[in-house]
Write a protein that holds these residues in place. Structure first.
Motif, mmCIF file in Angstrom:
data_model
loop_
_atom_site.group_PDB
_atom_site.id
_atom_site.type_symbol
_atom_site.label_atom_id
_atom_site.label_comp_id
_atom_site.label_asym_id
_atom_site.label_seq_id
_atom_site.Cartn_x
_atom_site.Cartn_y
_atom_site.Cartn_z
ATOM 1 N N PHE A 289 -2.880 6.164 1.513
ATOM 2 C CA PHE A 289 -3.975 6.004 2.469
ATOM 3 C C PHE A 289 -4.871 7.221 2.382
ATOM 4 N N PHE B 296 -7.930 2.611 3.924
ATOM 5 C CA PHE B 296 -7.445 2.190 2.611
ATOM 6 C C PHE B 296 -8.502 1.321 1.948
ATOM 7 N N LEU C 162 0.847 -1.191 0.000
ATOM 8 C CA LEU C 162 0.000 0.000 0.000
ATOM 9 C C LEU C 162 0.886 1.246 0.000
#
Length: 168
Positions: free
Chosen positions: A101, A111, A98
């Motif tokens: 966010f 997320f 990831l």
């Protein structure tokens, strides 16, 4: 006079015609995106307008209308609360896949899960615990063949979710 992103500048003059300028820049640790504008976040949480592309940095996409500012309302001294920044940095360490966010003052960090729902995690540095609780909630939902719209583990002691067609 202050220049955003510059910590210090030292000028050295040498006779007869030599000038040396040493500039120490503030290093960005993440990017804050809000209202179509990008800002660099330094380690203390202060924002400065981004000067260039830095795709390797963590991105926090603000879903808030107003930029967080200091007491004087000075945009160049705008800041991101440290519990938001440290939470996002910890999440990136725990989930390196990831790179961005979302953030809302009411819900904290979140997320999009690869399975299609939003995961709300709040703020702070207990993200490991929150992710453990999140995985347990996902396992429970999958065993019951429920598809969530969102899951919140902002408070890991009281997680909740909204499943399609259900209210809990």
């Amino acid at each position: 006079n202050e220049l955003p992103g510059v910590i210090s500048a030292t000028v050295t003059l040498e006779w007869p015609n030599r000038v040396q300028i040493a500039v120490q820049e503030d290093t960005p640790v993440a990017i804050w995106v809000q209202g179509g504008q990008s800002y660099w976040i330094n380690a203390e949480g202060y924002l400065t307008p981004a000067r260039g592309e830095t795709p390797e940095l963590l991105q926090i996409l603000s879903e808030s209308e107003e930029l967080m500012e200091d007491a004087e309302g000075n945009l160049l001294r705008a800041f991101v609360p440290l519990d938001v920044l440290s939470g996002a940095q910890q999440l990136q360490m725990l989930r390196p896949e990831l790179s961005s966010f979302y953030y809302r003052p009411t819900d904290g960090l979140s997320f999009e899960d690869v399975q299609g729902w939003r995961v709300y995690l709040g703020v702070g540095t207990n993200m490991h615990q929150k992710l453990v609780v999140y995985e347990a909630v996902v396992t429970d939902l999958q065993e019951r063949t429920l598809q969530p719209e969102y899951i919140s583990v902002s408070n890991p002691e009281k997680p909740y979710y909204q499943a399609f067609g259900l209210r809990n």
